[in-house]
Scaffold this active site. Structure first.
Site, PDB file in Angstrom:
ATOM      1  N   GLU A   1      -3.637   1.906  -7.540  1.00  8.92           N
ATOM      2  CA  GLU A   1      -4.080   3.158  -6.567  1.00  8.92           C
ATOM      3  C   GLU A   1      -3.306   4.170  -6.804  1.00  8.92           C
ATOM      4  O   GLU A   1      -2.089   4.385  -6.616  1.00  8.92           O
ATOM      5  CB  GLU A   1      -3.984   2.535  -5.211  1.00  8.92           C
ATOM      6  CG  GLU A   1      -4.861   1.319  -4.891  1.00  8.92           C
ATOM      7  CD  GLU A   1      -5.015   1.295  -3.370  1.00  8.92           C
ATOM      8  OE1 GLU A   1      -6.164   1.359  -2.995  1.00  8.92           O
ATOM      9  OE2 GLU A   1      -4.193   1.348  -2.456  1.00  8.92           O
TER      10      GLU A   1
ATOM     11  N   HIS B   1       0.808  -1.195   0.094  1.00  9.25           N
ATOM     12  CA  HIS B   1      -0.017   0.036  -0.047  1.00  9.25           C
ATOM     13  C   HIS B   1       0.896   1.192   0.081  1.00  9.25           C
ATOM     14  O   HIS B   1       1.949   1.325   0.676  1.00  9.25           O
ATOM     15  CB  HIS B   1      -0.873  -0.061   1.230  1.00  9.25           C
ATOM     16  CG  HIS B   1      -1.925   0.974   1.098  1.00  9.25           C
ATOM     17  ND1 HIS B   1      -1.542   2.228   1.425  1.00  9.25           N
ATOM     18  CD2 HIS B   1      -3.438   1.037   0.920  1.00  9.25           C
ATOM     19  CE1 HIS B   1      -2.691   3.057   1.478  1.00  9.25           C
ATOM     20  NE2 HIS B   1      -3.748   2.249   1.001  1.00  9.25           N
TER      21      HIS B   1
HETATM   22  P1  PGA Z   1      -9.477   5.671  -0.185  1.00 13.47           P
HETATM   23  O1  PGA Z   1      -8.344   4.699   0.279  1.00 13.47           O
HETATM   24  O2  PGA Z   1     -10.432   4.981  -0.690  1.00 13.47           O
HETATM   25  O3  PGA Z   1     -10.066   6.317   1.345  1.00 13.47           O
HETATM   26  O4  PGA Z   1      -8.957   6.707  -1.201  1.00 13.47           O
HETATM   27  C1  PGA Z   1      -7.844   3.594  -0.424  1.00 13.47           C
HETATM   28  C2  PGA Z   1      -7.057   3.118   0.225  1.00 13.47           C
HETATM   29  O5  PGA Z   1      -6.373   3.356   1.256  1.00 13.47           O
HETATM   30  O6  PGA Z   1      -6.314   2.048  -0.618  1.00 13.47           O
END
Ligand code: PGA
Length: 242
Positions: free
Chosen positions: A158, A86
């Protein structure tokens, strides 16, 4: 790092009791903090299609690493998936692509399915070099795996500039990157493996934009942060799954 045990338990129960019906092949994976895993495992027990994830594990097998949690430990408490790489782990805890390759190996060796996060920071997006950036993350953390191993990996794209910021990638931006990732995997592992690969989108996904994101042909689901803390929002997002 949100919610106490009692609050987390309430959240899971609210999701489970919402009447949410999963379609064939759909999965909901609940990723809790380490101390809540056993409790969450018990709560999810009689709910087919619901799986348990941890949010990290350590890059060594076992030994004198006080405070760390190994893949084997996770496996021993019944965890199914583990989120690795992450962007917050990469940024605040200096997790490199090479370290993540070791974590991926340990997760797979212990029967866990890694949810491997990749994605570019804002400067990279502005410079329009996001494809090269993500390609390098894939190459350095995943490409030592065999095709058989890669089948157990989920990729979560992401874009860092969209995580927790309220900014979402447009459906087109998400689709472009997901198609790029699938093409990279096809080139390395063949079309069959690439077609079966699950690629999630993460970054400010919410009920209002999930439908559009999930309608993209290469977006197979979402990695939900903030919106997962509100049961009704999480359920509404899940109902929009392809
Ligand atoms: P979020 O987080 O949906 O709050 O943007 C996504 C993540 O932490 O992977």
């Amino acid at each position: 790092m949100n919610l106490t045990l009692a609050q987390g338990e309430q959240l899971i129960n609210d999701i489970l009791n919402s009447g949410l019906k999963l379609k064939d092949g759909q999965e909901v994976v609940i990723a809790t903090p380490f101390p809540y895993l056993l409790k969450a495992k018990a709560l999810l027990k009689n709910y087919p299609g619901f799986y348990l994830a941890a949010q990290n594990c350590y890059a060594e097998k076992s030994g004198a690493y006080t405070g760390e949690v190994s893949a084997e430990m996770l496996q021993s408490v019944g965890v199914d998936y583990v989120i690795l790489g992450h962007s917050e782990r990469r940024e605040y805890f200096n997790e490199s692509n090479a370290m993540l390759a070791k974590k991926i190996d340990l997760a797979l060796a212990n029967g866990l399915k890694p949810i491997f996060c990749c994605g570019e920071p804002l400067e990279v997006r502005k410079a329009e070099t996001q494809n090269q950036y993500v390609a390098k993350q894939l190459e350095e953390s995943l490409y030592h795996l065999s095709a058989e191993q890669l089948k157990n990996v989920v990729i979560a794209y992401e874009p860092i500039w969209a995580i927790g910021t309220g900014l979402t990638a447009s459906a087109q931006q998400a689709q472009d990157m997901h198609a790029f990732i699938r093409a990279q995997i096809a080139e390395k592992y063949g079309r069959e493996v690439a077609l079966h690969l699950t690629i999630l989108y993460g970054g400010s996904a919410k009920p209002g934009n999930a439908g559009e994101l999930f309608a993209c042909p290469d977006v197979d689901g979402g990695l939900i942060g903030g919106a997962s803390l509100v049961a009704a929002d999480f359920v509404a997002i899940t109902e929009k799954l392809p």
